[in-house]
Design a protein around this motif. Structure first.
Motif, PDB file in Angstrom:
ATOM      1  N   ARG A  50      36.730 -13.865  22.269  1.00 32.25           N
ATOM      2  CA  ARG A  50      36.058 -14.989  21.474  1.00 32.25           C
ATOM      3  C   ARG A  50      37.164 -16.208  20.952  1.00 32.25           C
ATOM      4  NH1 ARG A  50      33.301 -11.806  16.738  1.00 32.25           N
ATOM      5  NH2 ARG A  50      34.643 -10.411  16.841  1.00 32.25           N
TER       6      ARG A  50
ATOM      7  N   ASP B 198      27.664 -14.399  25.635  1.00 30.38           N
ATOM      8  CA  ASP B 198      27.087 -13.019  25.265  1.00 30.38           C
ATOM      9  C   ASP B 198      26.758 -13.133  24.049  1.00 30.38           C
ATOM     10  OD1 ASP B 198      29.450 -12.960  23.828  1.00 30.38           O
ATOM     11  OD2 ASP B 198      30.245 -11.367  25.111  1.00 30.38           O
TER      12      ASP B 198
ATOM     13  N   LYS C 216      27.800 -11.801  21.264  1.00 34.88           N
ATOM     14  CA  LYS C 216      29.043 -11.786  20.297  1.00 34.88           C
ATOM     15  C   LYS C 216      29.664 -13.102  20.362  1.00 34.88           C
ATOM     16  CE  LYS C 216      31.126  -8.711  22.579  1.00 34.88           C
ATOM     17  NZ  LYS C 216      32.034  -7.767  23.274  1.00 34.88           N
TER      18      LYS C 216
END
Length: 249
Positions: free
Chosen positions: A237, A216, A218
């Motif tokens: 993350r 994605d 991020k």
């Protein structure tokens, strides 16, 4: 000030029992009773309540319909379902119920539900921490009991695509259905085998059921699962780095 509570149940003995149990909790004050869905909605629209103890099967409408009608109101009360039927729990939590009590229940179980309702915890929150050292190796049971009406079905871990946290409970996503179990995500993580990966504080995935990995914007990953819906599960993350190492990416 104690929380203002409405009891909704079509049976007078059930209302009386709830009122009696609630006398043991100073943080709650019963200020109304309703015998059906229409009465409940009338009272809820005319007075501000903090908490509703809500039966499901009633004449003239269900408690689920009452909860659905309240969901979009500006300051909806917290809802605890109190019912003799365990088979509506998934629908109840989809409507953002705080808890789901199956009759008969005692004051201790009611107290835990009240604590959950009145402490206002973050939605679907659980500590993002690993299980105790060695727990995954020493305590994998591999089968999870799921209540279906008056029967308990043992679901094998291999059929679990992923699990999602739900306020102290968890949803299990299977190939073509979703079921509710009375284990937290941390408890499931301890009970299930090494192929299950804690992708997020709210998600535990079976790596055998991962179909695709999509990055994605991020810098994290989204997992596409191989259930009928092709569900997508977000990887945090921090967990993305761990998963990449695990998969040799």
């Amino acid at each position: 000030m104690p929380a203002r509570c409405l009891i909704v149940d079509d049976e007078a003995p059930a209302r009386a029992e709830l009122r009696y149990l609630l006398t043991q909790f100073d943080q709650v004050q019963v200020v109304g009773e309703a015998t059906n869905a229409e009465e409940a909605l009338t009272l809820l629209r005319s007075l501000s309540y903090d908490l509703v103890l809500l039966d499901i099967r009633m004449p003239g409408g269900t408690g689920l319909e009452v909860a659905a009608a309240l969901r979009d109101s500006p300051n909806p009360p917290k809802i605890i379902f109190t019912t003799a039927y365990p088979d509506h729990a998934v629908d109840a939590f989809d409507l953002e119920a705080v808890d789901y009590l199956v009759k008969p229940f005692d004051a201790e179980r009611l107290g835990r539900a009240l604590d959950r309702a009145l402490s206002n915890p973050p939605e679907d929150s659980e500590p993002d921490q690993p299980p105790p050292s060695g727990a995954r190796q020493s305590d994998p049971l591999g089968r999870i009991p799921v209540q279906h009406g008056d029967r308990t079905v043992l679901v094998d871990e291999s059929s679990i695509v992923y699990a999602t946290a739900a306020r102290g409970y968890s949803y299990l996503q299977l190939a073509n259905e979703r079921v509710l179990v009375s284990f937290s995500l941390n408890e499931l993580e301890r009970r299930l085998g090494r192929y299950f990966f804690r992708a997020h504080r709210s998600h535990l995935v079976n790596l055998d059921h991962v179909r695709e990995l999509i990055p994605d914007f991020k810098g994290a990953l989204v997992l596409v699962m191989n259930d009928e819906r092709r569900s997508r599960v977000e990887v945090s993350r921090r967990k993305t780095r761990e998963l990449r190492r695990l998969l040799g990416m």
